[in-house]
Scaffold this active site. Sequence first.
Site, PDB file in Angstrom:
ATOM      1  N   LYS A  42       0.831  -1.203   0.000  1.00 39.53           N
ATOM      2  CA  LYS A  42       0.000   0.000   0.000  1.00 39.53           C
ATOM      3  C   LYS A  42       0.867   1.256   0.000  1.00 39.53           C
ATOM      4  O   LYS A  42       0.527   2.254  -0.664  1.00 39.53           O
ATOM      5  CB  LYS A  42      -0.936   0.003   1.212  1.00 39.53           C
ATOM      6  CG  LYS A  42      -1.837   1.243   1.311  1.00 39.53           C
ATOM      7  CD  LYS A  42      -2.738   1.404   0.081  1.00 39.53           C
ATOM      8  CE  LYS A  42      -3.545   2.695   0.114  1.00 39.53           C
ATOM      9  NZ  LYS A  42      -4.606   2.710   1.131  1.00 39.53           N
ATOM     10  N   LYS A  44      -0.222  11.494   5.584  1.00 40.44           N
ATOM     11  CA  LYS A  44       0.132  10.392   6.485  1.00 40.44           C
ATOM     12  C   LYS A  44       0.727   9.225   5.703  1.00 40.44           C
ATOM     13  O   LYS A  44       1.751   8.648   6.090  1.00 40.44           O
ATOM     14  CB  LYS A  44      -1.121   9.968   7.252  1.00 40.44           C
ATOM     15  CG  LYS A  44      -0.947   8.781   8.177  1.00 40.44           C
ATOM     16  CD  LYS A  44      -1.409   7.468   7.560  1.00 40.44           C
ATOM     17  CE  LYS A  44      -2.906   7.474   7.246  1.00 40.44           C
ATOM     18  NZ  LYS A  44      -3.356   6.160   6.735  1.00 40.44           N
TER      19      LYS A  44
END
Length: 295
Positions: free
Chosen positions: A170, A238
């Site tokens: 990811k 983030k």
Amino acid sequence: MTTIGFIGLGIMGGPMAANLVRAGHTVLGYDLGQARVDQLVAAGGRAAADAADAATADVIITMLPDSPDVEAVALGEGGVLEHAKPGALYIDMSTVRPETARRLAHAAAVKGVRTLDAPVSGGEPGAIEGRLSIMVGGLEGDFEEARPLFEVLGATVVLVGPAGAGQTVKAANQLVVGGTYALVAEALVLLEASGLDGKTGLDVLAGGLAGSRILELKRESMAERRFAPGFRIDLHHKDMGIAVAAARDAEVALPMTGLVAQLVAAARSQGHGALDHSALLKVIENLSGRAPVKE
């Protein structure tokens, strides 16, 4: 059919949980926002009293914003691992640090709970349509048990390695997505500064080798400066931090990733954190001295 405790019913988690309900599963939903729980109940789900209540299900899924949120819900007092039944399957579909996924897997094993880290890509449209890409880390047997649930939620479902591997893949996904948004933004600024119609130019790019899923889905909204969040800049900031940290841990140099991380950070510092990550266009406009078009 399976009883699923689903914790985190936001932009992504809400439609994912609803899809599981439509597939015939019993879904106990919990979220800090009561309106989100009510929406799931209206779709046929059930309201969990709290995270501990949701954790009593056969399968527990979390879809939360960041590593500290997952750690608090999973490892904290009254959390998932305190209340999950031995043998339960805990699937974290949030995007968190790979080391967080490995820490959860270790802590869960001590409790007799099985885990998978299964972050997703595809944004809100993919969550609504059940066409997410799901990259899974964990044991093959647990993955095969969860596969029927994943196939409700996603069109691409792959076991990519052991615990934490899903989160590493990811991170790679997010650096590619961020870089593509930055380049599409630059292309649009170049086209318009040259006196051309940006939308027409992006239409042409989308049909050639430069074509991408981002151009397919976002070229019109970017040309029109519509930045309603499907995935917020705050969250991509983030995620870029996770990618940069993963590169450091792997001892590799990813210079483009570092640059894109700075552009995303600039978008956030300029007050665009709540906008869609396509709002990187605003940063490129500012760098070029182009007057941004108001949304």
